[in-house]
Design a protein around this motif. Sequence first.
Motif, short mmCIF file in Angstrom:
data_model
loop_
_atom_site.label_atom_id
_atom_site.label_comp_id
_atom_site.label_asym_id
_atom_site.label_seq_id
_atom_site.Cartn_x
_atom_site.Cartn_y
_atom_site.Cartn_z
N GLU A 476 -58.43 -40.36 -9.94
CA GLU A 476 -58.50 -40.47 -8.49
C GLU A 476 -58.74 -39.09 -7.88
N GLY A 477 -59.50 -39.06 -6.82
CA GLY A 477 -59.76 -37.82 -6.11
C GLY A 477 -59.37 -37.96 -4.65
N VAL A 478 -58.46 -37.11 -4.19
CA VAL A 478 -57.96 -37.19 -2.82
C VAL A 478 -58.04 -35.81 -2.21
N SER A 479 -58.60 -35.73 -0.99
CA SER A 479 -58.71 -34.43 -0.32
C SER A 479 -58.39 -34.59 1.16
N HIS A 480 -57.80 -33.53 1.74
CA HIS A 480 -57.45 -33.48 3.16
C HIS A 480 -56.64 -34.71 3.58
N PHE A 481 -55.63 -35.05 2.78
CA PHE A 481 -54.81 -36.22 3.07
C PHE A 481 -53.34 -35.79 3.13
N VAL A 482 -52.59 -36.47 4.01
CA VAL A 482 -51.18 -36.17 4.17
C VAL A 482 -50.35 -37.29 3.54
N PHE A 483 -49.61 -36.95 2.50
CA PHE A 483 -48.71 -37.91 1.86
C PHE A 483 -47.32 -37.75 2.48
N ASN A 484 -46.83 -38.78 3.16
CA ASN A 484 -45.50 -38.73 3.77
C ASN A 484 -44.72 -40.03 3.53
N PHE A 485 -44.91 -40.59 2.38
CA PHE A 485 -44.23 -41.84 2.01
C PHE A 485 -43.71 -41.69 0.58
N THR A 486 -42.99 -42.69 0.13
CA THR A 486 -42.36 -42.63 -1.18
C THR A 486 -43.31 -43.10 -2.27
N LEU A 487 -43.36 -42.35 -3.35
CA LEU A 487 -44.08 -42.76 -4.55
C LEU A 487 -43.06 -43.12 -5.62
#
Length: 727
Positions: A476-487
Amino acid sequence: MEETYKDRTSLVKGAKDIAREVKRQAVKKVNKAVDKAQDGYTQRSYNRFQDEEDDDDYYVQGGNYGVEANDDEGSSEATEGHDEDDEIYEGEYQGIPNVGQGKDGIVALGQPMHDEYKDRHELETERKADEEELAQQYELIIQECGHGRFQWALFFVLGMALMADGVEVFVVGFVLPSAETDMCIPNSGSGWLGDIVYLGMMVGAFFWGGLADKVGRRQSLLICMSVNGFFAFLSSFVQGYGFFLFCRLFSGFGIGGAVPTVFSYFSEVLAREKRGEHLSWLCMFWMIGGIYASAMAWAIIPHYGWSFSMGSAYQFHSWRVFVIVCALPCVSSVVALTFMPESPRFLLEVGKHDEAWMILKQIHDTNMRARGQPEKVFTVNRIKTPKQIDELIEIESDTGTWYRRCFVRIRTELYGIWLTFMRCFNYPVKDNTIKLTAVWFTLSFGYYGLSVWFPDVIKHLQSDEYASRVKHFHNEGVSHFVFNFTLENQIHSNGEYINDRFIMMKFKSVTFEDSLFKNCVFEDITSLNTYFRNCTFVNTTFYNTDLEQYKFVDSELINCTFFHIRTGCQISFDDDYSAYWIYFVNFLGTLAVLPGNIVSALLMDRIGRLTMLGGSMVLSGISCFFLWFGTSESMMIGMLCLYNGLTISAWNSLDVITVELYPTDRRATGFGFLNALCKAAAVLGNLIFGSLVGITKAIPILLASTVLVCGGLVGLRLPDTRTQVLM
């Protein structure tokens, strides 16, 4: 004058008693003939009670436990107004003998032989005969005292002490996960906490049980419960793991004396027809202690907001509050015990006739007042006391300093406890001790072994189910994203994260493998079982996280910055369902013994102790084979409840049999030894069964069923004590 005292009735008014007593004392001062006749009677009475041929004369019709009435043995004067100078009790100091008596080492004709002319075998034979006579007489006295308010008050007081023992067993398992995390305990030392408590209980059971036969049931129980309460309370405040282990060791050492002392104490104030039933009801407090510990753990430990800190050096989390709450039953029992008397059976055994008589009168009067019969008089005026044999103990001459005196005293007490323990292997209790040893060991090994195995298997099934639901993410490729939840429960492989922000997140069982993090920010991160394996971090900032170095496995960090990293062990399991689940499973397992407790209490005196012991152990062994079908959590919980419900009847009947098979001078010592053996078998069972979790079911099932069935068959060979008086 003398005939007047012999003919008076048992219900003479108090004023008349006082008047006659005053008159008798006045006549004694001026009438030497009366004095001489009284002295002659005293000598004849003393000689008669020394003669072993009059064993059957202590209980006669009319309710008086005496040989014949004299001027001081009126029924009303059994409780008040009697002359203590003229009352002669068996075993009481009789004054200096006459000079002419036994002159030049010759025993006068018709006089009893003094103890100094008898060897130890003769003295022990006389003591044994006295004990047999006392056992029969004491049973009649307890029946006269009745069963009522006093026994119920003592029932609840001793029940609190037994409840504290049940709490101590469960509290370790409940606080272990939180304590390990809070104190940064490594995996190599995580098993010490459970073993150290059982070690303390094992030593404590032997020591306090032996001490109860030396100094008394009440005093021994008061001291051991005080030790438990003090160190249990102290353990909730200590920070270091070593000091915490030390406190829990001595807490277990204190509570180890509860079971042998409580059952010995309570059995000695119960009549034969009440003993089996009420000792079984007393066992319910152990179950109540387990329910109390489970409920408090369920209500307190997962609430991690119930904590405070004093800087970074002192942390007080919710599990410490739970430890304090679990010490309350112990504190309550100590306070209540201060208002209870010593066991009168023990006092008679050590020759303290007057103290025992006063306590028996207190029991009688308390029960009679509760029944609405306060006018009923306690008719016992003389109780047989066994002959006291002096023990010669060598004491060193250098005992002037206080610490030398303390050392000699401790050594003497320990030696006395050891001698009492060795007497448990003398005839006629030797065979019973060997059989009881086999039954206690097999029942403890099977019960505690499977009790540990059940929760571990349930957790293993949970872990397998949790692992089966893991989510995989590849490339997976993720850029300029804000992670603010539970993994949670995820595995990310070969991913690229460019200019991403991970803010106020929780990682639960998350693994990143062979991934790239470039120009990323990790801020306010809480992680549990989260690792970065073979990952690369470039120009990445970590602020206020708990991502320590050990979580980066074979990873490369290039130009990375760390600010305010939370080091150490952090308790951060909010919304963790597993904690609630563990407490709930233990709560159900403990509650499942309630039907078994009720059944055993109602049937203990009807079907007999041996039938219940052997039947319960055999049925428990057979029930182990149902574990083959335990393929889910719900089925394993059902098996746990069934197993606990069947084994509790065996425990209750074994407790009753143990106190009834040992004589009073060895009862607590023998019970303490067997209870110590129980804890040793529990540790061995935990080690063996715990090592087999997740490997095979066959060995635990066959091992548990075999030892339980064999122990039950041995238990059936024990003598039946249902119709026996307390020895």
